[in-house]
Design an enzyme around this catalytic site. Structure first.
Site, PDB file in Angstrom:
ATOM      1  N   GLN A   1       8.158  27.855  34.151  1.00  0.00           N
ATOM      2  CA  GLN A   1      10.021  27.790  34.112  1.00  0.00           C
ATOM      3  C   GLN A   1      10.325  27.807  35.003  1.00  0.00           C
ATOM      4  O   GLN A   1      11.244  26.559  35.081  1.00  0.00           O
ATOM      5  CB  GLN A   1       9.856  28.360  33.042  1.00  0.00           C
ATOM      6  CG  GLN A   1       9.556  28.281  31.369  1.00  0.00           C
ATOM      7  CD  GLN A   1       9.733  27.138  31.131  1.00  0.00           C
ATOM      8  OE1 GLN A   1      11.238  26.366  30.534  1.00  0.00           O
ATOM      9  NE2 GLN A   1       8.977  25.782  31.033  1.00  0.00           N
TER      10      GLN A   1
ATOM     11  N   CYS B   1       3.921  35.116  25.832  1.00  0.00           N
ATOM     12  CA  CYS B   1       5.669  36.494  25.636  1.00  0.00           C
ATOM     13  C   CYS B   1       6.149  35.906  24.662  1.00  0.00           C
ATOM     14  O   CYS B   1       5.831  35.783  23.246  1.00  0.00           O
ATOM     15  CB  CYS B   1       5.706  35.288  27.169  1.00  0.00           C
ATOM     16  SG  CYS B   1       5.756  33.821  27.369  1.00  0.00           S
ATOM     17  N   SER B   2       7.259  35.040  24.783  1.00  0.00           N
ATOM     18  CA  SER B   2       8.059  34.722  23.659  1.00  0.00           C
ATOM     19  C   SER B   2       7.849  32.897  23.223  1.00  0.00           C
ATOM     20  O   SER B   2       6.878  32.903  22.026  1.00  0.00           O
ATOM     21  CB  SER B   2       9.668  35.330  24.410  1.00  0.00           C
ATOM     22  OG  SER B   2      10.235  34.009  22.972  1.00  0.00           O
ATOM     23  N   ALA B   3       8.404  32.394  24.594  1.00  0.00           N
ATOM     24  CA  ALA B   3       7.726  30.814  24.242  1.00  0.00           C
ATOM     25  C   ALA B   3       6.135  30.753  24.722  1.00  0.00           C
ATOM     26  O   ALA B   3       5.546  29.249  24.004  1.00  0.00           O
ATOM     27  CB  ALA B   3       8.939  29.407  24.866  1.00  0.00           C
ATOM     28  N   GLY B   4       5.515  30.899  25.817  1.00  0.00           N
ATOM     29  CA  GLY B   4       4.368  31.414  25.374  1.00  0.00           C
ATOM     30  C   GLY B   4       3.660  30.181  26.896  1.00  0.00           C
ATOM     31  O   GLY B   4       2.697  29.595  26.631  1.00  0.00           O
ATOM     32  N   ILE B   5       4.933  29.684  27.633  1.00  0.00           N
ATOM     33  CA  ILE B   5       5.061  28.764  28.600  1.00  0.00           C
ATOM     34  C   ILE B   5       5.225  29.454  30.359  1.00  0.00           C
ATOM     35  O   ILE B   5       5.112  29.545  31.337  1.00  0.00           O
ATOM     36  CB  ILE B   5       5.720  27.752  28.830  1.00  0.00           C
ATOM     37  CG1 ILE B   5       6.915  28.242  28.221  1.00  0.00           C
ATOM     38  CG2 ILE B   5       5.186  27.418  27.359  1.00  0.00           C
ATOM     39  CD1 ILE B   5       8.458  27.091  28.067  1.00  0.00           C
ATOM     40  N   GLY B   6       6.918  30.429  29.789  1.00  0.00           N
ATOM     41  CA  GLY B   6       7.213  30.950  31.133  1.00  0.00           C
ATOM     42  C   GLY B   6       6.303  31.772  31.741  1.00  0.00           C
ATOM     43  O   GLY B   6       5.605  31.640  33.173  1.00  0.00           O
ATOM     44  N   ARG B   7       6.626  33.154  31.095  1.00  0.00           N
ATOM     45  CA  ARG B   7       5.844  34.608  32.200  1.00  0.00           C
ATOM     46  C   ARG B   7       4.543  34.432  31.774  1.00  0.00           C
ATOM     47  O   ARG B   7       3.869  34.526  32.619  1.00  0.00           O
ATOM     48  CB  ARG B   7       6.089  35.889  31.283  1.00  0.00           C
ATOM     49  CG  ARG B   7       7.730  35.444  31.687  1.00  0.00           C
ATOM     50  CD  ARG B   7       8.127  37.848  30.818  1.00  0.00           C
ATOM     51  NE  ARG B   7       9.387  37.389  30.544  1.00  0.00           N
ATOM     52  CZ  ARG B   7      10.091  38.542  29.567  1.00  0.00           C
ATOM     53  NH1 ARG B   7       9.455  39.206  29.150  1.00  0.00           N
ATOM     54  NH2 ARG B   7      11.528  38.451  29.915  1.00  0.00           N
TER      55      ARG B   7
ATOM     56  N   ASP C   1      14.889  41.831  31.872  1.00  0.00           N
ATOM     57  CA  ASP C   1      15.227  40.580  30.949  1.00  0.00           C
ATOM     58  C   ASP C   1      15.585  39.410  32.101  1.00  0.00           C
ATOM     59  O   ASP C   1      15.325  38.226  31.485  1.00  0.00           O
ATOM     60  CB  ASP C   1      15.832  41.349  31.151  1.00  0.00           C
ATOM     61  CG  ASP C   1      15.625  42.110  29.617  1.00  0.00           C
ATOM     62  OD1 ASP C   1      14.528  42.693  29.377  1.00  0.00           O
ATOM     63  OD2 ASP C   1      16.721  42.754  29.068  1.00  0.00           O
TER      64      ASP C   1
END
Length: 593
Positions: free
Chosen positions: A506, A459-465, A425
């Site tokens: 990110q 992922c969630s936002a589609g940029i970090g992971r 997390d």
């Protein structure tokens, strides 16, 4: 040709043979100075388990193989015979093929060493990114085995944008494993030489002081030497007032380039599409967004989904062809975007989905469940999804899904969802091995499906992971394609994917994790190469090595790639008229401040 480190300046014929037989494969080659004819060179090539040596003549006007085609540089000669198979032959007519360059290690791991860089490229870099006193060291293209110190100079005030600013090039000779600038003291390493002239500046006869104030660091590295670069990037700041250092410095420099990527995002900003965005300010670029074509023609916003196509550029630049693998980077589904998600997967013929988040993390929804339970079937608008089976591996769950349009159940497509469950997390995984094994399985699956569309990653936002997984996968694909001795550039790769979707990768932790993952991959690959060589000598079948110690439940490792690159790209020639302002025209000023 993007690299000329197939040139080994300090090895003998016996050492060349040993290198080619232990590290190379048939078709591997290197070039080295001739020991019998100083000034000439030798091309050593591995063929049928043995090594052939070919003399290269340097007349002072051109390079040739004592006859035949003539070339201005050694690099052009090598590139020609790499590209024109069948042109290089023995007297009996047997063809000698130059397939895989066996690269020499960089002479230093210092980040100011830029390797294969022309004088014009150095001037462009120092003019655009440097300031008064910025410097770099590069390989000499006109004198193989030697190096060049390129320094940006200016007026006495040191104004970086002054019209008088120029770049001075100083030849560094390498003779008998010692380095000098044509006279004066000789040094054991390039690092010692640079450190000396940082403290004791050189002065041209015209009075220009060559102050080495700050290095212009490169982000390019030889993949096989990534451990040295990671060690450099991990060093602590030399002084407490120097905050920027290593990974933080590189990542912060990358962050400052964001202003160059301010492309339009008008579709995501439209009022009708706002409820389709998980985060109101994380929107797809218009020029790379996935446009849905099967929507209601009377509803203009039915073509929108928060997703971008990501095309790796390393293959298109070298091969002028469509990349073997592309990606769709997208956000985690919202309740009202699940139908659009499956429309996109069907339209783009995507057969592999990579999910890098849990549905809920720290009590917050990260992605709604967009697939049915195992052995169940569910309709999502005009699309129907059937969950055939689920299997759990150590770090992920694999779901075999059947996708079809409602009413067209006889045309089902298999879609494989790889759900990575062990990303923490907070932060990044402590061990990159699990991620590498996961990406290896994804790679095998994608490769096994004929004409598969882009790999969908979210992922969630589609940029970090999402960005982290995609960048690692792109870098590993480069190494698979070109071998462990190829050049890679982590910041440049991130900048490339960021030009297609905003904000990819990110955090500094994710940035550092990319380096660690590639390092782990290289170390494992090198162990596999060593084991293969041992097994060949013993006559045993080669045994694969996994990236992590955890036993995986499916799939063998991919076939071992060639140790070295094959596709030659066009290189820039050194301007033969370029004048080196060498130390013969200078004197040393020892007390300059």
């Amino acid at each position: 040709m993007t690299s000329r480190r197939w040139f080994h300046p300090n090895i003998t014929g016996v050492e060349a043979e040993n290198l080619l037989l232990t590290r190379g494969v048939d078709g591997s080659f290197l070039a080295r100075p001739s020991k019998s004819n100083p000034g000439d060179f030798t091309l050593s090539v591995r063929r049928n388990g043995a090594v052939t040596h070919i003399k290269i003549q340097n007349t002072g006007d051109y390079y040739d193989l004592y006859g035949g085609e003539k070339f201005a540089t050694l690099a052009e000669l090598v590139q020609y015979y790499m590209e024109h198979h069948g042109q290089l032959k023995e007297k009996n007519g047997d063809v000698i093929e130059l397939k895989y360059p066996l690269n020499c290690a960089d002479p230093t791991s210092e980040r100011w060493f830029h390797g294969h860089l022309s004088g014009k490229e150095a001037e462009k870099l120092l003019t655009e990114k440097g300031k008064h006193g910025s410097f770099l060291v590069r390989e000499s293209q006109s004198h193989p085995g030697d190096f060049v110190l390129s320094v940006r100079t200016g007026d006495d005030k040191g104004e970086s944008n002054d019209s008088k600013s120029k770049v001075t090039h100083v030849m560094i000779r390498c003779q008998e494993l010692k380095y000098d600038v044509g006279g004066g003291e000789r040094f054991d390493s390039l690092t010692d030489l640079v450190e000396h002239y940082k403290k004791n500046p050189m002065v041209e006869t015209l009075g220009t002081v060559l102050q080495l104030k700050q290095p212009l660091n490169t982000t390019r590295i030889n993949a096989a030497e990534i451990e040295s670069r990671v060690r450099e990037l991990s060093k602590l700041a030399e002084t407490t007032d120097k905050v920027k250092q290593g990974f933080w410095e590189e990542f912060e420099t990358l962050q400052q380039q964001e202003c160059k990527l301010l492309y339009s995002r008008k579709e995501g900003q439209r009022q009708e599409n706002k409820n389709k965005n998980r985060y109101k300010n994380i929107l797809p670029f218009d020029h790379t967004r996935v446009v849905l074509h099967d929507g209601d023609p009377n509803e203009p916003v039915s073509d929108y989904i928060n997703a971008n196509i990501i095309m790796p550029e390393f293959e298109t630049k070298c091969n002028n062809s469509k990349p073997k693998k592309s990606y769709i980077a997208t956000q985690g589904c919202l309740q009202n975007t699940v139908n659009d998600f499956w429309r996109m997967v069907f339209q783009e013929n995507s057969r592999v989905i990579v999910m890098t988040t849990k549905e809920v993390e720290r009590g917050k929804s990260k992605c709604v469940k967009y697939w049915p339970d195992e052995c169940a079937l569910k309709e999502y608008g005009v699309m129907r999804v059937r969950n055939v089976r689920e299997s759990a591996a150590h770090d992920y769950t694999l779901r075999e899904l059947k996708l079809s349009k409602v009413g067209q159940g006889n045309t089902e497509r298999t879609v494989w969802q790889y759900h990575f469950r062990t990303w923490p997390d907070h932060g990044v995984p402590s061990d990159p091995g699990g991620v590498l094994d996961f990406l290896e399985e994804v790679h095998h699956k994608q490769e096994s499906i004929v004409d598969a569309g882009p790999v969908v990653v979210h992922c969630s936002a589609g940029i970090g992971r999402t960005g982290t997984f995609i960048v690692i996968d792109i870098l590993i694909d480069i190494i698979r394609e070109k071998g462990v001795d190829c050049d890679i550039d982590v910041p440049k790769t991130i900048q490339m994917v960021r030009s297609q979707r905003s904000g990819m990768v990110q955090t500094e932790a994710q940035y550092r994790f990319i380096y660690m993952a590639v390092q782990h991959y290289i170390e494992t690959l090198q162990r596999r190469i060593e084991e293969e060589q041992k097994s060949k000598r013993k006559g045993h079948e080669y045994t694969n090595i996994k990236y992590s110690l955890v036993d995986q439940t499916s799939g063998d490792q991919s076939p071992l790639p060639p140790c070295t690159p094959t596709p030659p790209c066009a290189e820039m020639r050194e301007d033969s008229a370029r004048v080196y302002e060498n130390v013969g025209l200078m004197q040393q000023q020892r007390s300059f401040r």
